[in-house]
Write an enzyme that holds these catalytic residues in place. Structure first.
Site, PDB file in Angstrom:
ATOM      1  N   LYS A  79       0.853  -1.196   0.000  1.00  0.00           N
ATOM      2  CA  LYS A  79       0.000   0.000   0.000  1.00  0.00           C
ATOM      3  C   LYS A  79       0.890   1.247   0.000  1.00  0.00           C
ATOM      4  O   LYS A  79       1.755   1.393   0.856  1.00  0.00           O
ATOM      5  CB  LYS A  79      -0.888  -0.021   1.259  1.00  0.00           C
ATOM      6  N   THR A 339      -5.763   4.024  10.953  1.00  0.00           N
ATOM      7  CA  THR A 339      -4.896   4.354  12.085  1.00  0.00           C
ATOM      8  C   THR A 339      -5.097   3.477  13.320  1.00  0.00           C
ATOM      9  O   THR A 339      -4.330   3.594  14.273  1.00  0.00           O
ATOM     10  CB  THR A 339      -5.124   5.823  12.489  1.00  0.00           C
TER      11      THR A 339
HETATM   12  C1  LIG Z   1     -15.484  -1.085   9.998  1.00  0.00           C
HETATM   13  C2  LIG Z   1     -14.096  -1.075  10.549  1.00  0.00           C
HETATM   14  C3  LIG Z   1     -13.022  -1.021   9.675  1.00  0.00           C
HETATM   15  C4  LIG Z   1     -11.732  -0.976  10.174  1.00  0.00           C
HETATM   16  N1  LIG Z   1     -10.682  -0.855   9.318  1.00  0.00           N
HETATM   17  C5  LIG Z   1      -9.438  -0.683   9.806  1.00  0.00           C
HETATM   18  C6  LIG Z   1      -8.316  -0.506   8.941  1.00  0.00           C
HETATM   19  O1  LIG Z   1      -8.446  -0.552   7.735  1.00  0.00           O
HETATM   20  N2  LIG Z   1      -7.114  -0.319   9.513  1.00  0.00           N
HETATM   21  C7  LIG Z   1      -6.931  -0.303  10.854  1.00  0.00           C
HETATM   22  O2  LIG Z   1      -5.813  -0.068  11.320  1.00  0.00           O
HETATM   23  N3  LIG Z   1      -7.962  -0.535  11.684  1.00  0.00           N
HETATM   24  C8  LIG Z   1      -9.192  -0.713  11.205  1.00  0.00           C
HETATM   25  N4  LIG Z   1     -10.233  -0.942  12.046  1.00  0.00           N
HETATM   26  C9  LIG Z   1      -9.973  -1.144  13.465  1.00  0.00           C
HETATM   27  C10 LIG Z   1      -9.491  -2.581  13.679  1.00  0.00           C
HETATM   28  O3  LIG Z   1     -10.448  -3.475  13.163  1.00  0.00           O
HETATM   29  C11 LIG Z   1      -9.276  -2.866  15.144  1.00  0.00           C
HETATM   30  O4  LIG Z   1      -8.459  -1.883  15.695  1.00  0.00           O
HETATM   31  C12 LIG Z   1      -8.609  -4.187  15.328  1.00  0.00           C
HETATM   32  O5  LIG Z   1      -9.287  -5.202  14.659  1.00  0.00           O
HETATM   33  C13 LIG Z   1      -8.494  -4.536  16.786  1.00  0.00           C
HETATM   34  O6  LIG Z   1      -9.694  -4.985  17.310  1.00  0.00           O
HETATM   35  P1  LIG Z   1      -9.676  -5.549  18.780  1.00  0.00           P
HETATM   36  O7  LIG Z   1      -8.708  -6.662  18.852  1.00  0.00           O
HETATM   37  O8  LIG Z   1      -9.509  -4.417  19.717  1.00  0.00           O
HETATM   38  O9  LIG Z   1     -11.174  -6.082  18.958  1.00  0.00           O
HETATM   39  P2  LIG Z   1     -11.888  -7.409  18.423  1.00  0.00           P
HETATM   40  O10 LIG Z   1     -11.407  -7.814  17.094  1.00  0.00           O
HETATM   41  O11 LIG Z   1     -13.349  -7.156  18.581  1.00  0.00           O
HETATM   42  O12 LIG Z   1     -11.466  -8.518  19.439  1.00  0.00           O
HETATM   43  C14 LIG Z   1     -12.052  -8.652  20.695  1.00  0.00           C
HETATM   44  C15 LIG Z   1     -11.634  -9.963  21.291  1.00  0.00           C
HETATM   45  O13 LIG Z   1     -12.175 -10.056  22.616  1.00  0.00           O
HETATM   46  C16 LIG Z   1     -12.809 -11.275  22.754  1.00  0.00           C
HETATM   47  N5  LIG Z   1     -13.872 -11.149  23.737  1.00  0.00           N
HETATM   48  C17 LIG Z   1     -14.810 -10.183  23.831  1.00  0.00           C
HETATM   49  N6  LIG Z   1     -15.650 -10.445  24.864  1.00  0.00           N
HETATM   50  C18 LIG Z   1     -15.194 -11.573  25.431  1.00  0.00           C
HETATM   51  C19 LIG Z   1     -15.631 -12.366  26.529  1.00  0.00           C
HETATM   52  N7  LIG Z   1     -16.710 -12.059  27.235  1.00  0.00           N
HETATM   53  N8  LIG Z   1     -14.946 -13.488  26.813  1.00  0.00           N
HETATM   54  C20 LIG Z   1     -13.839 -13.827  26.100  1.00  0.00           C
HETATM   55  N9  LIG Z   1     -13.384 -13.127  25.050  1.00  0.00           N
HETATM   56  C21 LIG Z   1     -14.065 -12.021  24.726  1.00  0.00           C
HETATM   57  C22 LIG Z   1     -13.319 -11.630  21.375  1.00  0.00           C
HETATM   58  O14 LIG Z   1     -13.601 -12.985  21.231  1.00  0.00           O
HETATM   59  C23 LIG Z   1     -12.137 -11.183  20.531  1.00  0.00           C
HETATM   60  O15 LIG Z   1     -11.163 -12.194  20.533  1.00  0.00           O
HETATM   61  C24 LIG Z   1     -11.520  -1.022  11.567  1.00  0.00           C
HETATM   62  C25 LIG Z   1     -12.597  -1.137  12.433  1.00  0.00           C
HETATM   63  C26 LIG Z   1     -13.883  -1.147  11.937  1.00  0.00           C
HETATM   64  C27 LIG Z   1     -15.042  -1.258  12.891  1.00  0.00           C
END
Ligand SMILES: Cc1cc2nc3c(=O)[nH]c(=O)nc-3n(C[C@H](O)[C@H](O)[C@H](O)COP(=O)(O)OP(=O)(O)OC[C@H]3O[C@@H](n4cnc5c(N)ncnc54)[C@H](O)[C@@H]3O)c2cc1C
Length: 741
Positions: A79, A339
């Site tokens: 990219k 980001t």
């Molecule tokens: C529409 C969209 C597009 C995006 N595009 C980009 C992008 O292009 N570039 C970028 O840098 N970022 C992007 N992001 C942000 C990116 O997706 C997130 O920052 C990244 O995926 C990290 O997510 P996370 O791990 O914080 O949460 P999640 O992926 O939601 O993970 C949460 C984890 O917690 C666990 N969990 C939750 N509750 C419990 C429970 N009660 N018991 C046990 N486990 C639990 C789940 O199983 C999972 O494993 C985007 C976000 C969105 C919404």
């Protein structure tokens, strides 16, 4: 504050954040602390987040990852920036590249010299002075010596998580499967002591990293840290993501295409394309956004779109007691500039820098929180800039963005640039001067003046200076291979089976013995009718009833009752049926995606708005060369509730269009007065339309037809209770978008 040494780290959540933190902590501090990660397969991850920025290289350096191995494991592509299309105004595009544009002087960035060159008629397009921009738009890429090209990646988020999971396991991180059902806290301090899982396990720890996504189970729910919403500056609160098959070579940039209610992304990977829309639910319903998304994707849809709701903002603090939130649990900024993964990385590296091995000190906590806030706020302002500085005037959404008050620092930066072409950054800001310049000029600001140092150059030396940079860019660019060619040579990923629902697995949903009949309409077109359509229609009704609480009537949606998206398996079965049996019959071309939902008609006939009183076509949000077919599957036994009636317009095409426009824009009273159409469902012809055919409802009957034919539910509304009670007039309505052959 808490002098207890930190020996046991528990990471709650195994999304991108959880596994990045696990990998980073294990690599840096794995010898000193025991790291366990809890995740729940049942809950799953957010499943998006596939575009990155060049800072990710630092993360991979920390982990000492092999670039080629990482690319192949995650089906990554390269990219060079983001193409912003229709942001300044419809039809106007610009590119925010990761590269440096031209060369500056300590007193003034390159934009000042370019502006002076432009004033004297010596400069060409600003982008001509940036290799990454030119290479991106020309679909070229190669790794160059001495970091000669600044790049990031697009990757498959799920594969990235799996890759980091393997990496972390090799460094001793223990993964525990289970749903967190209870959080234990110490009396008095409120520190978290352990998390209890649904399988009975209790996972105890000294430091807890909350990576539970938007749920923010530990920091938000348990410790009660409030969330600060920034939705007054960032109007989008919803997203829909869908994956499609690749239809061409991947371009080395993310596409961000603005629409009247938000924007759309397209992220090409080696094995597929990630697509989505980010939108404001105040300006478009989920269904309309879904239809718009499907109308704008290319290639076959691999999975049905999923809605994600969010509030842009940040927790007031991200470290409290012995809980540090990283990832979506700490806050969320929409992915306009990709980001979030960077912020995860910053959260992780800051934690390593301030790691409280010998106990948690308030000064470390305060420092961590202050840095977190500063880092996200400047990114927030940069994103707001894209919305606010625009010439778009075509929708309430854009007018609202243009007219809103923005944070003071951003306001100052915009004014300062407008007046002087200067961008004065604070130390440690993520986006460099060139990023601000590209976006501000791309969004339409042309500075009124620029630095006088540029006047020290006479015409000849300024022309030479600019010309040399431009020629250098062009020369290097011409030597680069095509992006796809470079991937093929350097890092081709293994071919992956796409996660399409296999036909065999879903076929039993539909009855393979069902016979297809057809009804010829008065205009010669045909509606195909299949009785005994589903193998087990009662199971479909039971499925809908078990989810009755999740049916919603989205505000502003023309369908007169609540709806619920179909489960993927049912959609896949319907789609397979359409492709095999009806696509050719209805003269549709290559498939472009489908959307299906359970629907119930419940709205009182007397309260229908103008659009609902008349027949309609299903062809809104179609691009040139596209068409849509539709199906209705009747899942009710009381045939009096009504089948489907088809119409033909008696007006000219122009009058028909005006009529439909009025129905969409006038309120019910004004429309009724203008056309004399009384409240009620349209079941018979009138001065404007004549009936050309009717298909009565029958239990477990389905019909397939061309969505360009005017039609309406044949709803007589004789007994309102029959519609409202129980499953009522339950149908499955599906829409199949195709190319026109
Ligand atoms: C529409 C969209 C597009 C995006 N595009 C980009 C992008 O292009 N570039 C970028 O840098 N970022 C992007 N992001 C942000 C990116 O997706 C997130 O920052 C990244 O995926 C990290 O997510 P996370 O791990 O914080 O949460 P999640 O992926 O939601 O993970 C949460 C984890 O917690 C666990 N969990 C939750 N509750 C419990 C429970 N009660 N018991 C046990 N486990 C639990 C789940 O199983 C999972 O494993 C985007 C976000 C969105 C919404």
């Amino acid at each position: 504050m808490n002098s207890k040494p930190i020996r046991r780290v528990v990471i709650a959540g195994g999304g991108t954040a959880g596994w990045m933190v696990a990998a980073g902590l294990a690599k840096c501090l794995g010898q000193q602390v025991d790291i366990r990660l809890v995740e729940s397969e049942e809950i799953g991850t957010v499943g998006v987040g596939e575009a990155t920025i060049p800072t990710l290289h630092f993360m991979h350096e920390i982990l000492d990852l092999d670039e080629k191995e990482f690319i192949q494991a995650t089906q990554a592509t390269f990219k060079l920036g983001i193409s912003f299309e229709n942001w300044r105004n419809v039809g106007e595009h610009y590119f925010h590249s990761f590269g440096k544009t031209g060369k500056g002087h300590w007193t003034a960035g390159f934009q000042h010299f370019w502006l002076e060159g432009r004033r004297r008629g010596l400069a060409s397009d600003y982008g001509d002075y940036c290799l990454e921009l030119r290479a991106g738009l020309d679909n070229r890429f190669a790794l160059l010596p001495d970091n000669g090209i600044n790049y990031a990646y697009h990757f498959d988020a799920t594969l990235y998580g799996q890759y980091l999971r393997r990496f972390s396991a090799a460094l001793g991180v223990q993964r525990l499967e289970g749903k967190i059902v209870k959080v234990h806290q110490a009396e008095g301090s409120g520190d978290i002591t352990g998390i209890a899982l649904d399988n009975g396990a209790l996972v105890e720890g000294d430091l807890f990293i909350d990576c539970t996504g938007m749920r923010s189970l530990l920091l938000g729910e348990t410790l009660g840290v409030p969330y600060e919403s920034w939705s007054h500056w960032l109007p989008c609160d919803s997203a829909l993501a869908v994956q499609t098959e690749s239809v061409g070579e991947p371009v080395p940039y993310t596409r961000s295409i603005a629409h009247p209610w938000g924007w759309q992304w397209r992220i090409p990977l080696q094995h597929r394309v990630g697509n989505g829309v980010v939108f404001s639910s105040k300006h478009i319903s989920d269904d309309e956004a879904k239809a718009a998304l499907l109308a704008h994707v290319q290639g076959e849809v691999l999975r049905q779109p999923r809605v994600i709701k969010f509030t842009p903002g940040q927790r007031e603090v991200v470290w409290k007691n012995n809980v540090v939130a990283i990832g979506l649990s700490s806050g969320f900024l929409e992915p306009l500039e990709s980001t979030s993964i960077h912020l995860i990385q910053r959260g992780l590296t800051r934690l390593v820098e301030l790691f409280p091995t010998d106990g948690i000190r308030q000064s470390d906590v305060d420092e961590y929180n202050a840095q977190a806030r500063e880092q996200i706020e400047v990114i927030r302002d940069f994103i707001i800039l894209h919305y606010h500085v625009t010439d778009r005037d075509d929708s309430a959404f854009w007018r609202g963005c243009r007219d809103m008050d923005v944070p003071p620092l951003l306001k100052h930066r915009i004014q300062h640039f407008r007046d002087t072409a200067r961008v004065m950054l604070h130390q440690g800001e993520l986006f460099a001067e060139n990023s601000w310049v590209q976006v501000m000029m791309g969004q339409g600001i042309l500075p009124r003046s620029h630095h006088p140092i540029t006047r020290n150059m006479d015409d000849r030396s300024l022309a030479d200076f600019l010309g040399e940079i431009r020629r250098d860019v062009a020369r290097t660019m011409m030597k680069l291979p095509r992006h796809q060619q470079f991937i093929d040579q350097f890092c081709p990923a293994p071919r992956l089976e796409q996660p399409k629902a296999p036909a065999a697995a879903v076929a039993p949903l539909l009855n393979p013995q069902a016979r297809v009949d057809s009804v010829e309409l008065a205009d010669g077109s045909r509606v195909y009718v299949i009785d005994d359509f589903a193998q087990d229609p009662d199971a479909l009704v039971a499925l809908a009833q078990s989810a009755a609480g999740r049916f919603k009537a989205p505000p502003g949606h023309p369908y007169p009752g609540p709806q619920l998206d179909l489960p993927d398996a049912v959609s896949a079965a319907l789609d397979a049926c359409f492709q095999q049996q009806f696509r050719a019959r209805l003269q549709a071309g290559a498939p472009l995606g489908m959307y299906g939902r359970f629907s119930r008609v419940t709205q009182d006939a007397g309260t229908l708005d103008a659009r609902q009183r008349i027949c309609h076509r299903d062809d809104s949000a179609l691009g040139a060369g596209e068409m849509v077919c539709a199906s209705v599957h009747y899942l009710f036994r009381d045939e009096q509730l009504g089948g489907t009636v088809f119409f033909r317009s008696l007006m000219s095409e122009a009058d028909t269009r005006q009529f439909m426009r009025d129905a969409n824009t006038l309120d019910a009273g004004a429309f009724g007065d203008k056309y004399g159409i009384p409240p009620g469902y349209m079941t018979e012809g009138n001065r404007y339309f004549e009936v050309i055919g009717r298909v009565p409802a029958r239990w477990n009957r389905a019909i397939f037809y061309d969505g360009a034919i005017f039609h309406s539910g044949d709803i007589r509304w004789a007994s309102p209770a029959a519609y409202r009670d129980g499953p009522g007039r339950l149908t499955i309505n599906a829409f199949f978008k195709s190319r026109r052959p």
